[in-house]
Design a protein around this motif. Structure first.
Motif: not given
Lengths: 210, 210, 210, 210
Positions: B107-110, B115-120, B180-183
Motif C-alpha cells: 500500500v505504500r508503494d506508489s 498494479a491494482a488497476h491492472l489486476r482489475l 480490497a485491492f480494487s479499492r
DNA sequence: GATGAATGAGGCTTCATTCAT
DNA sequence: CATGAATGAAGCCTCATTCAT
C-alpha cells in the motif's frame, strides 16, 4: 428557427411522449447491458448496441449524446440496482442471516455471472476514468451507509461485535464481496459452496467474541 | 534424430542473439504494462504500445504475433509477480503478521494503484475471454496452494483456527484481497487505514476462538 | 571496397559455387511456383515463398533483387517449359495426331489444373504490365514459329489445308489452346472429353477440304 | 404474418432512396471496373477504388461489406454483359455471320483491351477461388445455352454441320473465344486481322462438309 | 553467402459521430 | 423523432525491402 423549442409553456402537462421516451431509453439500456456483459464496454460498438435495441444508430444518439454517456448511464443504473439489493438486507432480522439469504439468491440466479462481469467492467472503468470513479464512489457511499445501518442494528442485537466501526466494516464487507463476486465470472466448481464459505468467514470476522 | 539440430556451430548466417531478444521482449512488456495501466487492454493501440517501447509496430509483431498474445503474455507475467508476492509470506513467522507486513509494503508503494488497476483489467479480461480465464485459474491455483501452506503453518502454531480448511480459506482470502485491492485504484481518503482494517478483519475471521 | 569484385581474372575456371547457386535459384523458383499456383502472384508473400523454399527472406533477395524479378523469372521459366511441350510435336508424324497425344498426356497429368492456373496468372500479368507483355510476346513468337513448322509439315503431307497460312494458324491454335486450357482450372465434369472435343474441332478447322 | 412489414407508409424516419442507392452502387462498380482493369483485383486497394468513385472508404463499405464482395459483384456484372453480347447473335440470320459482326464490333471498340484484361482477371480469380468458380460456371452455362440455341438454328439452316453437338460446340467456341480474346490485351500488330482469322477458323470447323 | 532483426508504407476493415431527410 | 447515408480517424496486421552480423 425556434420551432423545436417553441413555447414550452404552451404545452400543457408533461411533454407528450415523455413516457415513450423513458421506455425507449430503458430499452437501449437493456440492450447495452446485454452487449457490455458479452464483450465489455470498449468492444461493444454503437452499431451492435443499437441493433440489439432494435433502433437505428442515429436513434441511439438522440437518447445518449455520446457512447461514454451511455456507458455512464448504464453504470449508474447498475449501481442503483446494487443499492436496492443491499436495501433488501434491512428487511432481515439479522445482518448475517440476511447476507446469507441475499447471497444465496444471487448465486442461484443464472444471470449472476453476467452481472459479476459487468461489476468488474465498472470497477475497471472507474480505475481508468476519473469521472466514472466519482460516480462510483458516490454510489458506494450510499450503499455503505445503508449497509452500516444494518450493521449497527446487528450490534444492538448483540450478534455483531460492538467494538467494530459500522461504516468501516461496511466498506470492507463491500470490498470483500466484490472480490468474492469477481470469482463468479469464472468457471469454478461449486459457486454456491464458495459463496457460503465467504459468508461464513464474514460471520466469523464480525461476530462478537464470547 | 538430431539431424536438423545437428552441429549448431555449422549454422550459416547471423546467429540468434537470445539475450538481446529477451531484453527487447521485456522492454515491450514494460511498455505494454504502462499503456494497459493507463487505458486498459482494449483502449491501448498497438501503435501506442510500440511507440512507448521505442520500436516500430511491425517490430512489435516479431515478438508477439497478435495483440492478444501480448495481452496474454503480460497477464501471465503479472500473475507470476503475484505468486512471488505471496511467497514472501513464507518467510514470515506468522501468516497474519506476514500479511500485514506485505500489505503495508504494497500500500505504500506508489505503483500500487496501477498494479491494482491492472489486476482489475485481468479479472475483467478473464470474464470476457475463456482462454484468459484458464490461464488465470491455473495461476490462481498455484497461489492458493502457496497461501494454504502458510495457513497450515499458522494452524500448527495455534494462531489460526484448526477447524478451517486451509485451501478453502486461501481461496477466500485471495478473493477478499482482490476486492480490497480494487479499492486502491480509487481516490480514497486513507488507503493505509483501509488496508489495515482489511487485514484486521481477516485476522478476526481466522483467529482461533479463545 | 573492390573486394567483392576483385580481379575476376585471377579466379580460374568457373566461380566457386556457381553450381550451388543455380541449384538454390531453382529451389526458389520451384517454391515460388507452388505458391503462385496456390494463391496467384500478388497474394503470395516473399515470406511465404522463402519459407516454402526453406530459406530466409533475406536469402531470397540475394537471388532475386525484387519480388517482381522473381515473378518475371518464373514467367520466363514457365514459358520455356511451354516451348519444350510444343517441340514434342515435332516428333509426331502428324500434327493433329501429335496434338492429340500431347493434349491427352497433359489432361491426364494431375498437375495440369495448377499449370493452367499459372498460365492464366501469366496472361493476366502480361495484360497488367508492359514489361511482362514483352517477355510474353517474345516467347510466344518462338512457340508460334515452332508450331508453324509442324503445320507446314502437315501441309506437305496433305493432312492440313495448303491454303492456310502456317504462322497465322499457329497463332490461332495457340490462342485457342489457351482458352481451352483455362477451362481446366475449373471443376468441370469431364476434362478429358472436353479436350478431345477441342482437338476434334481444331482438326476440322485445319483439315484439307475433300 | 406481415406484421413486421406492415404498412410501409408508417415507417418512421428518412425513407430509403432506392434509386440513389442503385446509382451510387453502379458508380462504385464503374470505378472498381476502371481500377481493376488498370491493376487487377488484388493490386487495387479499397482506398484507390473509393477515391476513384468519389466516395469515402467507409462509404464504400456501406454498399459492399467486403472487398471480395465488390469483386464478386463486379464479376457478376461483367458476366451478365457477356451474356447480353451473346444474345445479340440471336438477331443475326446466320451464326457465323453474326459472330463475325459482333466480333468486329468488339475488336473496333477502344475499350476492348480493358474488357479483355478484366476477363482474364476473372478467369484467374475463378482459378484461385472456389466461390468465384461457381459463379463463373453458372454464368457460363447460361451463355452456352444461348449460344447452343443459335448453333442449332444454324444446323437447321444447313450452314452448320448437323453431326455436331450444339452444347459441346458452344462450350468449345466459348473457350476458344476466350483464348483469342486474351490476345487483345497485348500490343499485337493487327487485332482486326487476328480476330478475322479466328472467326474464319471457327467457320471452317463448324461448316457442313460439302 | 546467409541469416536475424527491423521498419515505413500500406492493406482491409470498423468506429463513433454527424446531418439531411 | 427517427432513419439512411456519409465520413475522418483509427485499429490490427502484413508487406516488400534493407542492413548489420
Amino acid at each position: 428557427m425556434n420551432r423545436t423549442k417553441a413555447s414550452p409553456s404552451l404545452r400543457r402537462g408533461r411533454p407528450v411522449n415523455a413516457e415513450a421516451r423513458a421506455e425507449r431509453r430503458q430499452q437501449i439500456l437493456d440492450a447495452a447491458h446485454r452487449c457490455f456483459v458479452r464483450r465489455g464496454f470498449h468492444a461493444s460498438s454503437t452499431a451492435e448496441i443499437s441493433s440489439e435495441a432494435g433502433i437505428s444508430v442515429a436513434g441511439l444518439y438522440q437518447y445518449f449524446p455520446t457512447k461514454q454517456d451511455l456507458v455512464t448511464a448504464l453504470i449508474q443504473h447498475e449501481l442503483e440496482a446494487d443499492l436496492a439489493l443491499i436495501q433488501q438486507l434491512d428487511r432481515a432480522a439479522d445482518l448475517l442471516e440476511g447476507l446469507q439469504q441475499v447471497a444465496m439468491a444471487v448465486v442461484r440466479d443464472s444471470r449472476t455471472p453476467q452481472a459479476a462481469h459487468l461489476r468488474l467492467e465498472i470497477l475497471a472503468e472507474a480505475a481508468r476514468d476519473a469521472g466514472t470513479a466519482k460516480v462510483f464512489l458516490a454510489a458506494e457511499r450510499r450503499i455503505n451507509r445503508a449497509l452500516s445501518r444494518v450493521i449497527r442494528k446487528g450490534q444492538e442485537q448483540g450478534s455483531i461485535d460492538r467494538d467494530l466501526d459500522p461504516m468501516a466494516v461496511a466498506e470492507h464487507i463491500n470490498a470483500f464481496l466484490d472480490g468474492a463476486f469477481s470469482r463468479l465470472t469464472l468457471p469454478i466448481t461449486d459457486p454456491e459452496a464458495f459463496v457460503r464459505g465467504s459468508i461464513e468467514l464474514i460471520r466469523r470476522a464480525l461476530s462478537a467474541k464470547s
